[in-house]
Motif scaffolding. Structure first.
Motif, PDB file in Angstrom:
ATOM      1  N   ASP A   1      -5.966 -42.726   3.117  1.00 38.02           N
ATOM      2  CA  ASP A   1      -4.549 -43.083   3.514  1.00 38.02           C
ATOM      3  C   ASP A   1      -3.677 -42.021   4.212  1.00 38.02           C
ATOM      4  OD1 ASP A   1      -4.719 -45.853   2.078  1.00 38.02           O
ATOM      5  OD2 ASP A   1      -5.308 -44.321   0.143  1.00 38.02           O
TER       6      ASP A   1
ATOM      7  N   ARG B   1       4.385 -45.409   4.981  1.00 37.35           N
ATOM      8  CA  ARG B   1       3.050 -45.922   5.005  1.00 37.35           C
ATOM      9  C   ARG B   1       2.783 -46.235   6.751  1.00 37.35           C
ATOM     10  NH1 ARG B   1       0.641 -47.430   0.132  1.00 37.35           N
ATOM     11  NH2 ARG B   1       2.020 -47.428  -1.380  1.00 37.35           N
TER      12      ARG B   1
ATOM     13  N   ASP C   1       1.280 -42.680  -4.158  1.00 39.02           N
ATOM     14  CA  ASP C   1       0.962 -43.958  -4.309  1.00 39.02           C
ATOM     15  C   ASP C   1       1.470 -44.156  -5.701  1.00 39.02           C
ATOM     16  OD1 ASP C   1       0.540 -46.708  -3.779  1.00 39.02           O
ATOM     17  OD2 ASP C   1      -1.801 -46.249  -3.792  1.00 39.02           O
TER      18      ASP C   1
ATOM     19  N   LEU D   1       4.381 -43.798   0.840  1.00 37.85           N
ATOM     20  CA  LEU D   1       2.947 -43.576   0.369  1.00 37.85           C
ATOM     21  C   LEU D   1       3.029 -42.138  -0.472  1.00 37.85           C
ATOM     22  CD1 LEU D   1      -0.058 -43.866   0.343  1.00 37.85           C
ATOM     23  CD2 LEU D   1       0.092 -42.322   2.686  1.00 37.85           C
TER      24      LEU D   1
END
Length: 565
Positions: free
Chosen positions: A476, A339, A374, A294
């Motif tokens: 996120d 992630r 990302d 991520l």
């Protein structure tokens, strides 16, 4: 250590007048401290431990009073003493180290002058000798370059250095009794050990008695002769330190022990027996294969220009001084966050972990390096512009102090909804209220509390408001900056389990910035250890904290105070 009590508190009751009537903060307690003895008073917020110490030195709030009981110090009745007598006793016979060292120091007066003030007030120095004795006091608390630090202001010193100044102030007149109220809160483990070792060394040298007020059971076990446990204004247990930790008798003492993180425990082990399983056990959907990280951080650098020296005459003559090299707070840091994982970021104060987290959250611009979130280098977006970018809602932060991070004029509901009002798509009073109630339930905050202001909430409740605000936009990545540092151990246990449950439920990634290695061991999948702006070691939590390769990591682990198993 003499068996004769230096301080004897008998049947002490302290009351406070409030709008809702009289509240008893301390209820008929008995505590004694012998000459040369170190006694810990432990308990959670609201247990009455700090109020007890304030009653001893007669610095209770105007609304507070000693309703009954006696406080005898070296044969002197402190309750019956006049204010003039107490002014003479405070500082000279009984000294106190307060929890927040910066708040205890005058921000606009040089620290050396503040020590002089104490010496002169209690006739421990003359105008001619005050400076010399103040520098000597700084030297005794192991301040580097004491003559130079004499002229420093508190804001120019680190937290650990300010704590040493406060200790120098407290011990300047060589008192018989030192009361240390949470003296290591907010300090990293090595600074904490240095401060406690210093207090222990100086008090033993002088044959002083010490009262250590703390909620850290490991600290009490490592440094105290006896432990007094307080709950809701009452003393529930008193015993020698070794005995109370090996065989606690009272259920409350056992609860505190259970909630204290130790090697071999899991997050669920911290919770009281009978705590129901979390309803948020549905994990985030698994992704096929090994997903791309991520966040990828590459050679991140943050430099600050140093103020240039030079006399006014040299500047007027046009003579330029050689430029000082910039101070490098973060030096070539590289790592990634996967992630759904929790990455721990640990190290001493000044190691660069907070500066790194502020760059990742785009509150600071990096000097060099890349922050790829990302797939996009968000480090190239100026910090001032980042707030308006679509990435702002995807990276959120939970701040260290749950009180200071909330607007005192906002209700809990307004604080939780603030990110949605700024960046969210929800509109309409009913829809916003429903979302706030949903978030409150997610973080375990009773819905009836969301109309309250921060001062009407406990520390744990305010921490939940901060977490609810951080997850309001379904981010996120959440950066957690010491989110449990100011919380009691039992509240910390609940909040840590909540954070872990939320991560599983919502599929978030965490960067957990902390100096509490026991907490990091429980919560984090991988750990990065920083020192002087650089990474000295990184790997899985088991590898780094179980079998560290770097000497510095071993030093951090050795400095952790542990209660007996």
């Amino acid at each position: 250590m003499s068996a004769t009590p230096l301080l004897e508190v008998r049947h002490l009751t302290v009351e406070f007048a409030t709008r809702r009537g009289t509240v008893q903060a301390v209820k008929a307690i008995d505590i004694s401290v012998a000459k040369g003895e170190t006694v810990a008073i432990v308990g959670e917020s609201g247990s009455g431990k700090s109020v007890t110490s304030y009653a001893v030195v007669r610095i209770l709030d105007r609304a507070g009073k000693v309703a009954q009981g006696s406080i005898s110090f070296s044969g002197v009745d402190l309750v019956a003493s006049s204010e003039a007598q107490m002014r003479d006793i405070r500082g000279r016979e009984i000294s106190m180290i307060f929890q927040n060292p910066r708040a205890a120091l005058n921000p606009i007066r040089k620290v050396g002058k503040q020590i002089e003030d104490v010496l002169l007030q209690h006739v421990q120095a003359t105008r001619a000798t005050a400076r010399e004795k103040a520098i000597e006091a700084l030297e005794k608390v192991k301040i580097a370059r004491p003559a130079e630090r004499y002229d420093a202001y508190p804001f120019e010193l680190s937290g650990g250095m300010c704590q040493r100044i406060v200790i120098a102030l407290a011990l300047a007149c060589q008192p018989q009794l030192l009361i240390a109220d949470e003296p290591t809160t907010g300090l990293d483990v090595t600074t904490q050990k240095a401060v406690m070792d210093l207090i222990t060394e100086l008090t033993r040298e002088r044959g002083m008695s010490t009262i250590l007020i703390t909620h850290d059971l490991g600290l009490a076990a490592a440094y105290c002769d006896r432990v007094v446990v307080m709950e809701k204004g009452k003393v529930v247990e008193t015993a020698p330190a070794a005995e109370i930790f090996r065989n606690p008798q009272h259920p409350y003492t056992r609860k505190l022990m259970k909630a204290t993180p130790r090697i071999g425990m899991s997050l669920r082990d911290l919770l009281p027996e009978g705590t129901p399983a979390s309803p948020m056990t549905t994990p985030a959907p698994a992704l096929a294969g090994e997903p791309a990280p991520l966040l990828v951080v590459e050679n991140l650098v943050k430099e600050y220009p140093r103020p240039q020296a030079g006399s006014l005459l040299a500047k007027l003559l046009g003579k330029s001084e050689p430029e000082k090299p910039a101070f490098r707070a973060v030096d070539g840091v590289s790592f990634e966050v996967r992630r759904g994982e929790t990455l721990g970021l640990v190290g001493e104060s000044g190691c660069g972990k907070s500066t790194t987290s502020m760059m990742l959250n785009r509150l600071l611009d990096p000097t060099r390096g890349r922050i790829v979130f990302d797939g996009l280098d968000i480090g190239a977006i100026p910090a001032k512009s980042f707030a308006a970018s679509p990435f702002r809602r995807r990276i959120q932060m939970v701040f260290q102090d749950p009180t200071d991070s909330l607007n005192p004029r906002f209700t809990a509901e307004r604080a939780i909804l603030d990110p949605i009002l700024r960046m969210g798509a929800i509109r309409g009073r009913a829809a916003l209220r429903a979302r706030c109630e949903e978030l409150a339930q997610l973080v375990g905050l009773p819905v009836e509390l969301i109309d309250r202001f921060p001062h009407q909430l406990s520390g744990g409740q305010k921490a939940r408001v901060g977490i609810a605000r951080a997850i309001a936009l379904d981010p996120d990545l959440v950066i957690l900056d010491e989110p449990t540092a100011a919380l009691d151990v039992s509240v910390q246990a609940v909040v840590l389990n909540l954070l872990d449950d939320l991560k599983q439920r919502l599929g978030m990634s965490y960067i957990f910035v902390s100096h509490d290695l026991n907490v990091v061991r429980l919560l984090c999948d991988r750990v990065i250890v920083m020192r002087s702006g650089s990474i000295v070691e990184q790997g899985t939590a088991e590898e780094v904290l179980g079998a560290p390769k770097a000497e510095y990591t071993r030093e951090l682990l050795t400095a952790i105070p542990h209660p007996p198993a």
